[in-house]
Design a protein around this motif. Structure first.
Motif, PDB file in Angstrom:
ATOM      1  N   TYR A 130     120.125 107.780  86.632  1.00  0.00           N
ATOM      2  CA  TYR A 130     119.733 109.112  86.167  1.00  0.00           C
ATOM      3  C   TYR A 130     120.367 109.332  84.791  1.00  0.00           C
ATOM      4  CZ  TYR A 130     118.261 113.954  87.247  1.00  0.00           C
ATOM      5  OH  TYR A 130     117.636 115.172  87.293  1.00  0.00           O
ATOM      6  N   PRO A 131     119.990 108.521  83.809  1.00  0.00           N
ATOM      7  CA  PRO A 131     120.757 108.484  82.561  1.00  0.00           C
ATOM      8  C   PRO A 131     120.300 109.426  81.456  1.00  0.00           C
ATOM      9  CG  PRO A 131     119.152 106.726  82.548  1.00  0.00           C
ATOM     10  CD  PRO A 131     118.962 107.466  83.854  1.00  0.00           C
ATOM     11  N   ASP A 132     119.124 110.035  81.592  1.00  0.00           N
ATOM     12  CA  ASP A 132     118.517 110.686  80.440  1.00  0.00           C
ATOM     13  C   ASP A 132     118.077 112.124  80.672  1.00  0.00           C
ATOM     14  OD1 ASP A 132     116.601 110.049  82.258  1.00  0.00           O
ATOM     15  OD2 ASP A 132     115.295 108.950  80.870  1.00  0.00           O
ATOM     16  N   ARG A 133     118.574 112.747  81.735  1.00  0.00           N
ATOM     17  CA  ARG A 133     118.188 114.125  82.030  1.00  0.00           C
ATOM     18  C   ARG A 133     119.439 114.977  82.213  1.00  0.00           C
ATOM     19  NH1 ARG A 133     114.905 111.814  86.734  1.00  0.00           N
ATOM     20  NH2 ARG A 133     116.040 109.989  85.944  1.00  0.00           N
ATOM     21  N   PRO A 134     119.297 116.299  82.074  1.00  0.00           N
ATOM     22  CA  PRO A 134     120.476 117.177  82.149  1.00  0.00           C
ATOM     23  C   PRO A 134     121.180 117.106  83.507  1.00  0.00           C
ATOM     24  CG  PRO A 134     118.603 118.336  81.187  1.00  0.00           C
ATOM     25  CD  PRO A 134     118.078 117.040  81.729  1.00  0.00           C
ATOM     26  N   VAL A 135     122.500 117.108  83.463  1.00  0.00           N
ATOM     27  CA  VAL A 135     123.323 117.129  84.677  1.00  0.00           C
ATOM     28  C   VAL A 135     124.343 118.260  84.544  1.00  0.00           C
ATOM     29  CG1 VAL A 135     124.959 115.863  86.124  1.00  0.00           C
ATOM     30  CG2 VAL A 135     123.065 114.641  85.016  1.00  0.00           C
ATOM     31  N   TYR A 136     124.457 119.039  85.596  1.00  0.00           N
ATOM     32  CA  TYR A 136     125.424 120.137  85.643  1.00  0.00           C
ATOM     33  C   TYR A 136     126.332 119.910  86.846  1.00  0.00           C
ATOM     34  CZ  TYR A 136     122.383 122.339  82.277  1.00  0.00           C
ATOM     35  OH  TYR A 136     121.643 122.598  81.150  1.00  0.00           O
ATOM     36  N   VAL A 137     127.628 119.981  86.621  1.00  0.00           N
ATOM     37  CA  VAL A 137     128.610 119.826  87.690  1.00  0.00           C
ATOM     38  C   VAL A 137     129.190 121.195  88.009  1.00  0.00           C
ATOM     39  CG1 VAL A 137     130.775 118.763  88.395  1.00  0.00           C
ATOM     40  CG2 VAL A 137     129.159 117.460  87.004  1.00  0.00           C
ATOM     41  N   LEU A 138     129.089 121.608  89.270  1.00  0.00           N
ATOM     42  CA  LEU A 138     129.598 122.908  89.693  1.00  0.00           C
ATOM     43  C   LEU A 138     130.989 122.736  90.289  1.00  0.00           C
ATOM     44  CD1 LEU A 138     126.392 124.269  91.494  1.00  0.00           C
ATOM     45  CD2 LEU A 138     126.883 124.070  89.051  1.00  0.00           C
ATOM     46  N   THR A 139     131.933 123.565  89.844  1.00  0.00           N
ATOM     47  CA  THR A 139     133.322 123.438  90.290  1.00  0.00           C
ATOM     48  C   THR A 139     133.872 124.781  90.763  1.00  0.00           C
ATOM     49  OG1 THR A 139     134.184 123.837  88.060  1.00  0.00           O
ATOM     50  CG2 THR A 139     133.788 121.536  88.698  1.00  0.00           C
ATOM     51  N   SER A 140     134.974 124.696  91.493  1.00  0.00           N
ATOM     52  CA  SER A 140     135.688 125.889  91.944  1.00  0.00           C
ATOM     53  C   SER A 140     137.178 125.584  91.930  1.00  0.00           C
ATOM     54  CB  SER A 140     135.247 126.277  93.360  1.00  0.00           C
ATOM     55  OG  SER A 140     135.799 125.376  94.311  1.00  0.00           O
ATOM     56  N   ALA A 141     137.970 126.575  92.295  1.00  0.00           N
ATOM     57  CA  ALA A 141     139.416 126.362  92.415  1.00  0.00           C
ATOM     58  C   ALA A 141     139.749 125.492  93.612  1.00  0.00           C
ATOM     59  CB  ALA A 141     140.135 127.704  92.536  1.00  0.00           C
ATOM     60  N   THR A 142     138.760 125.191  94.456  1.00  0.00           N
ATOM     61  CA  THR A 142     138.941 124.306  95.605  1.00  0.00           C
ATOM     62  C   THR A 142     138.725 122.848  95.228  1.00  0.00           C
ATOM     63  OG1 THR A 142     138.260 126.034  97.152  1.00  0.00           O
ATOM     64  CG2 THR A 142     138.055 123.767  97.933  1.00  0.00           C
ATOM     65  N   THR A 143     137.897 122.573  94.245  1.00  0.00           N
ATOM     66  CA  THR A 143     137.565 121.200  93.855  1.00  0.00           C
ATOM     67  C   THR A 143     138.846 120.425  93.556  1.00  0.00           C
ATOM     68  OG1 THR A 143     135.557 122.073  92.834  1.00  0.00           O
ATOM     69  CG2 THR A 143     136.148 119.794  92.334  1.00  0.00           C
ATOM     70  N   PHE A 144     138.979 119.236  94.166  1.00  0.00           N
ATOM     71  CA  PHE A 144     140.260 118.536  94.096  1.00  0.00           C
ATOM     72  C   PHE A 144     140.063 117.028  94.011  1.00  0.00           C
ATOM     73  CE2 PHE A 144     144.403 117.289  96.312  1.00  0.00           C
ATOM     74  CZ  PHE A 144     145.217 117.674  95.267  1.00  0.00           C
TER      75      PHE A 144
ATOM     76  N   ARG B 263     131.827 122.183  94.401  1.00  0.00           N
ATOM     77  CA  ARG B 263     132.683 123.360  94.599  1.00  0.00           C
ATOM     78  C   ARG B 263     133.522 123.269  95.870  1.00  0.00           C
ATOM     79  NH1 ARG B 263     128.373 128.086  94.104  1.00  0.00           N
ATOM     80  NH2 ARG B 263     127.154 126.467  95.182  1.00  0.00           N
ATOM     81  N   GLU B 264     133.066 122.499  96.857  1.00  0.00           N
ATOM     82  CA  GLU B 264     133.827 122.337  98.095  1.00  0.00           C
ATOM     83  C   GLU B 264     134.308 120.900  98.270  1.00  0.00           C
ATOM     84  OE1 GLU B 264     134.759 124.762 100.060  1.00  0.00           O
ATOM     85  OE2 GLU B 264     133.715 126.239  98.835  1.00  0.00           O
ATOM     86  N   CYS B 265     134.332 120.134  97.196  1.00  0.00           N
ATOM     87  CA  CYS B 265     134.740 118.734  97.289  1.00  0.00           C
ATOM     88  C   CYS B 265     136.259 118.645  97.289  1.00  0.00           C
ATOM     89  CB  CYS B 265     134.162 117.924  96.125  1.00  0.00           C
ATOM     90  SG  CYS B 265     134.453 116.153  96.274  1.00  0.00           S
ATOM     91  N   LYS B 266     136.811 118.033  98.334  1.00  0.00           N
ATOM     92  CA  LYS B 266     138.260 118.031  98.539  1.00  0.00           C
ATOM     93  C   LYS B 266     138.929 116.716  98.158  1.00  0.00           C
ATOM     94  CE  LYS B 266     137.760 121.333 102.346  1.00  0.00           C
ATOM     95  NZ  LYS B 266     136.286 121.403 102.242  1.00  0.00           N
ATOM     96  N   GLY B 267     138.162 115.720  97.691  1.00  0.00           N
ATOM     97  CA  GLY B 267     138.799 114.482  97.264  1.00  0.00           C
ATOM     98  C   GLY B 267     138.042 113.267  97.731  1.00  0.00           C
ATOM     99  N   GLY B 268     138.707 112.114  97.645  1.00  0.00           N
ATOM    100  CA  GLY B 268     138.080 110.885  98.086  1.00  0.00           C
ATOM    101  C   GLY B 268     138.532 109.670  97.295  1.00  0.00           C
ATOM    102  N   SER B 269     137.638 108.721  97.154  1.00  0.00           N
ATOM    103  CA  SER B 269     137.954 107.395  96.637  1.00  0.00           C
ATOM    104  C   SER B 269     137.732 107.270  95.131  1.00  0.00           C
ATOM    105  CB  SER B 269     137.071 106.371  97.356  1.00  0.00           C
ATOM    106  OG  SER B 269     136.987 105.163  96.648  1.00  0.00           O
ATOM    107  N   PRO B 270     138.708 106.714  94.372  1.00  0.00           N
ATOM    108  CA  PRO B 270     138.480 106.468  92.938  1.00  0.00           C
ATOM    109  C   PRO B 270     137.296 105.543  92.681  1.00  0.00           C
ATOM    110  CG  PRO B 270     140.820 106.313  93.458  1.00  0.00           C
ATOM    111  CD  PRO B 270     140.105 106.403  94.762  1.00  0.00           C
ATOM    112  N   ALA B 271     137.152 104.515  93.510  1.00  0.00           N
ATOM    113  CA  ALA B 271     136.013 103.612  93.334  1.00  0.00           C
ATOM    114  C   ALA B 271     134.703 104.334  93.648  1.00  0.00           C
ATOM    115  CB  ALA B 271     136.174 102.385  94.230  1.00  0.00           C
ATOM    116  N   GLY B 272     134.736 105.234  94.625  1.00  0.00           N
ATOM    117  CA  GLY B 272     133.551 106.027  94.935  1.00  0.00           C
ATOM    118  C   GLY B 272     133.199 106.963  93.796  1.00  0.00           C
ATOM    119  N   ALA B 273     134.223 107.546  93.153  1.00  0.00           N
ATOM    120  CA  ALA B 273     133.969 108.400  91.997  1.00  0.00           C
ATOM    121  C   ALA B 273     133.305 107.611  90.874  1.00  0.00           C
ATOM    122  CB  ALA B 273     135.277 109.029  91.515  1.00  0.00           C
TER     123      ALA B 273
END
Length: 298
Positions: free
Chosen positions: A198-212, A148-158
């Motif tokens: 972590y391939p086999d368990r539920p994952v939830y990604v939290l986002t906001s209008a700030t996430t970029f 929710r507060e992630c402002k960006g970064g590296s494509p390779a890191g993503a």
């Protein structure tokens, strides 16, 4: 010599855009639109911060690209071409002071993990920190990836972050088109990781209008590949990796020089953002995802 007057500043910025913007034909449109305003005197007498705002607004109207802009910084920086990589150096320095973008790692009741990620680190420099975070949540029953507060970064890191949520190196994540080389680089899941997958368990990604930007990359990729549920708000919508070039000691032009194309959708989130699967206000996203994660991870 660095640009000084507003006309020279705008001219220098446009030269960078025309030479490097990922969409060549749109660069021509941008150049014509801004030069028309320049000729009409719209930028005469503006202060540095006001000039950046006044140029950026029509740029993003002509081409709805949130990375394309003029930036003002109070602290002066070098305009020597030899120091043109200073932007990357500054970003890496920021990541060092920000724990490679990882603000918090915690295990909530019910054995649900939560990672609060503020920046997407460089895969090389930040790889060990990313691995350490994933090691700490490796045995949880579900995971909340809080962007929710992630402002960006590296494509390779993503791509590195995403790799943890798949079983092997056989998942095609996206393609990366670079104008300068007119080439396409493919991103696949990484074969060797410093922490358990972590391939086999539920994952939830939290986002906001700030996430970029890089944060959106992780959210969009995991959602498109059916590996995560996105909870929260539609994100800002910036999908184009960007280079920054100093025009003066205080003004930098940001020019998107590449674009990401998702392997599943054939497009990206530029201008539209990542749309959540569970649309809720950002301040409620954690609670909503946590309830669902406890249920699904049981």
């Amino acid at each position: 010599m660095p640009a000084t007057g507003n006309a020279q500043i705008v001219d220098a910025a446009l030269e960078r855009m025309v030479a490097g913007y990922v969409f060549r034909e749109r660069a021509v449109e941008i150049d014509a639109a801004i030069r028309g305003r320049l000729a009409a005197g719209e930028y005469d007498g503006l202060s540095g911060p006001a000039l950046c705002e006044t140029v950026t607004a029509p740029l993003q109207t002509v081409c709805a690209d949130k990375h394309l802009r003029l930036l003002w910084q109070d602290e002066p920086r070098s305009v020597d071409p030899a120091d043109d990589d200073a932007g990357r150096a500054a970003f890496l320095a920021l990541l060092r002071t920000e724990s490679q973008g990882i603000r918090c790692v915690e295990r909530l009741d019910g054995n649900v993990g939560r990672l609060d990620i503020r920046w997407i680190a460089d895969a090389g420099v930040g790889g060990r920190a990313i691995g350490a975070a994933m090691e700490l949540v490796a045995h949880t029953r579900a995971l909340l990836l809080d962007l929710r507060e992630c402002k960006g970064g590296s494509p390779a890191g993503a791509a590195l972050w995403c790799s943890y949520f798949f079983p092997d190196d056989q998942t095609h994540l996206n393609d990366f088109y670079e104008r300068a080389t007119d080439s396409i680089r493919q991103y696949w899941t990484t074969a060797h990781l410093p922490a358990p997958r972590y391939p086999d368990r539920p994952v939830y990604v939290l986002t906001s209008a700030t996430t970029f930007s890089g944060g959106e990359d992780v959210a969009y990729t995991l959602q498109a590949l059916g590996r995560a549920v996105v909870v929260g708000e539609t994100t800002r919508g910036g999908a184009h990796p960007t280079e920054r070039h100093p025009v003066t000691e205080h003004i930098t032009v940001a020019v998107p020089t590449a674009r990401t194309v998702n392997a599943v959708t054939g497009t990206n989130w530029e201008g539209v953002g990542v749309r959540p699967d569970r649309a809720v206000p950002a301040e409620r996203a954690l609670d909503v995802a946590y309830v669902e994660a406890r249920r699904d991870g049981a």
